[in-house]
Design a protein around this motif. Sequence first.
Motif, short mmCIF file in Angstrom:
data_model
loop_
_atom_site.label_atom_id
_atom_site.label_comp_id
_atom_site.label_asym_id
_atom_site.label_seq_id
_atom_site.Cartn_x
_atom_site.Cartn_y
_atom_site.Cartn_z
N PHE A 189 1.11 -0.96 -0.07
CA PHE A 189 -0.05 0.32 0.52
C PHE A 189 1.18 0.75 0.34
O PHE A 189 1.48 1.77 0.90
CB PHE A 189 -0.51 0.05 1.31
N PHE A 220 3.85 0.98 1.97
CA PHE A 220 4.46 -0.06 3.05
C PHE A 220 4.37 -1.06 2.90
O PHE A 220 3.28 -1.67 1.27
CB PHE A 220 2.77 0.47 4.14
N ALA A 249 2.36 -4.74 3.05
CA ALA A 249 1.74 -4.83 4.07
C ALA A 249 1.32 -7.20 4.15
O ALA A 249 1.54 -7.55 5.17
CB ALA A 249 0.12 -5.01 3.93
N SER A 253 -3.44 -7.24 15.45
CA SER A 253 -4.30 -6.29 14.37
C SER A 253 -2.89 -5.94 13.41
O SER A 253 -1.79 -5.76 13.76
CB SER A 253 -4.50 -5.59 15.38
N GLY A 254 -3.24 -5.85 12.46
CA GLY A 254 -2.36 -5.21 11.13
C GLY A 254 -1.46 -6.11 10.66
O GLY A 254 -0.35 -5.58 9.78
N CYS A 255 -1.09 -7.14 11.04
CA CYS A 255 -0.06 -8.25 10.12
C CYS A 255 -0.51 -8.90 9.04
O CYS A 255 0.09 -9.47 8.36
CB CYS A 255 -0.48 -9.46 11.04
N GLY A 256 -1.71 -8.22 8.26
CA GLY A 256 -1.88 -8.76 7.07
C GLY A 256 -2.79 -9.46 6.51
O GLY A 256 -3.65 -10.10 5.59
N LYS A 257 -3.62 -10.45 7.47
CA LYS A 257 -4.40 -11.51 7.14
C LYS A 257 -5.97 -11.02 6.90
O LYS A 257 -6.28 -11.90 5.62
CB LYS A 257 -5.21 -12.32 8.22
N THR A 258 -6.56 -9.52 6.65
CA THR A 258 -7.88 -9.58 6.27
C THR A 258 -6.81 -9.25 4.77
O THR A 258 -8.08 -9.48 3.85
CB THR A 258 -8.45 -8.46 7.17
N THR A 259 -6.06 -8.47 4.50
CA THR A 259 -5.43 -8.18 3.59
C THR A 259 -5.23 -9.23 2.81
O THR A 259 -5.92 -9.93 1.06
CB THR A 259 -4.55 -7.64 3.72
P1 ATP Z 1 -6.73 -6.23 11.64
O1 ATP Z 1 -6.77 -7.60 12.57
O2 ATP Z 1 -6.64 -5.00 12.49
O3 ATP Z 1 -8.19 -5.97 10.38
P2 ATP Z 1 -5.26 -7.57 10.19
O4 ATP Z 1 -4.17 -8.31 10.07
O5 ATP Z 1 -6.11 -8.12 9.14
O6 ATP Z 1 -6.19 -6.38 11.30
P3 ATP Z 1 -5.22 -6.29 7.79
O7 ATP Z 1 -6.49 -5.58 7.25
O8 ATP Z 1 -4.64 -6.90 6.29
O9 ATP Z 1 -4.69 -6.57 8.82
O10 ATP Z 1 -3.77 -4.87 6.97
C1 ATP Z 1 -2.51 -4.94 7.05
C2 ATP Z 1 -2.20 -3.67 7.36
O11 ATP Z 1 -1.49 -2.78 5.93
C3 ATP Z 1 -2.24 -2.55 8.38
O12 ATP Z 1 -1.37 -1.99 8.61
C4 ATP Z 1 -3.15 -1.73 7.63
O13 ATP Z 1 -3.20 -0.02 7.99
C5 ATP Z 1 -3.12 -2.08 5.93
N1 ATP Z 1 -3.53 -1.33 5.51
C6 ATP Z 1 -4.48 -2.34 4.86
N2 ATP Z 1 -5.68 -2.01 4.02
C7 ATP Z 1 -4.66 -1.02 3.42
C8 ATP Z 1 -5.12 0.35 2.24
N3 ATP Z 1 -6.37 0.37 1.58
N4 ATP Z 1 -4.98 1.30 2.39
C9 ATP Z 1 -3.21 1.39 3.49
N5 ATP Z 1 -3.21 0.54 3.84
C10 ATP Z 1 -3.43 -0.16 4.55
#
Ligand code: ATP
Length: 367
Positions: free
Chosen positions: A19, A22, A24, A44-50
């Motif tokens: 992103f 950054f 992810a 939170s933020g480790c990238g699993k949702t992405t």
């Molecule tokens: P959570 O449990 O908080 O949802 P996660 O492990 O699912 O966390 P992600 O949502 O995958 O984390 O996000 C991973 C990283 O990428 C985070 O630092 C987030 O801020 C960043 N990120 C996610 N989507 C975007 C975006 N569209 N633009 C910029 N940064 C993003």
Amino acid sequence: MATPSPKPIIDLTGVTKNFGSFQALKGIDAAIYEGEFFSLLGPSGCGKTTLLRMIAGFETPTDGSIVIAGQDMEGVPANRRPTNMVFQSYAIFPHLSVAENVGYGLKTRKMPKAEIAHEVEQALKMVDLGGLGDRAAHELSGGQRQRVALARALVMKPKVVLLDEPLSALDKKLRDQMQVELRQLQQKLGITFILVTHDQEEALTMSDRIAVMFEGRIAQLASPEELYRRPVDKRVASFIGVMNFLDAKASGRMNGHLALDIPALGSIELPTAQIPEGMDTQNLDSIGIRPEMLTILFDGSEPTEQVARGQVTGTAYYGDMTYYSVRLPGHTADVTISMRNTAGRSIVPPGSEVPVGWGADSIVLFQ
Ligand code: ATP
């Protein structure tokens, strides 16, 4: 537990996501098998949702490939993928009935009405909501909404169901119940489920395998039991359950054993088979031992291989269990010991000196 089929349904190779500046996701390699319950677990933020959103087709990888059911997904939109997502918020339309919500995707596929009605009723039966199709969506309880969201995914007959923290909005009791139901349903249907969660207990109880993620990378991908018993590093060990870490040094090897010097527990010999593959024991700096692998030896307790002496510094009573904080000699922090409360056994008060038993096979080595 069902043995997962070794046939991959999803192959992730070098999957990266940037992103802006950054990163992810930093190169994810993993195979997810047909018919398994797979979890992406991490803070939170480790990238699993992405990662989940890229499998679904809502995000595009910056680099790497995602192959689902033998087909490279590059350029394939979400609605053409053999996946279906259950969102954290359920994304249910409140002004539509349950049946209209569940049948929404089929309607956009232009399926005839009578067929939609049949498929919707089948999907509702699967989630134990048979006969509730006419109910207004806003009249449902949290658990029922969750099931509608699931039925809406299942009605599309996906090969893979993607679940983004689907239980996080429910209270603890309902969540525990839904975890069991979801797992049973997945086993009955034999469809691959991929769950995103930050709740380690949820991942442990539901999954065939778990990928533990930190900062855009998979730290360990293994069965719940292996993750708990043989975490590859301290970070995984602390994220999954409670782990006591004790300073340790390797003092030599002989006759298939590794000699360890652990100030808090003494000197022991560990079978070399217990050394993780690829570990240089010269760099070993600590051992880990779970709270239930340490035992306070009450009168009449089964003797254990090894015994140390400690002093109880605190107790936390949980009804079925008591968690003891115990100071061991030569160790600056307290260790946690969990003991099942059995009939007629009273809680040992702080200040008491106690023998602490443990077995060498419960020790995990870290560097
Ligand atoms: P959570 O449990 O908080 O949802 P996660 O492990 O699912 O966390 P992600 O949502 O995958 O984390 O996000 C991973 C990283 O990428 C985070 O630092 C987030 O801020 C960043 N990120 C996610 N989507 C975007 C975006 N569209 N633009 C910029 N940064 C993003």
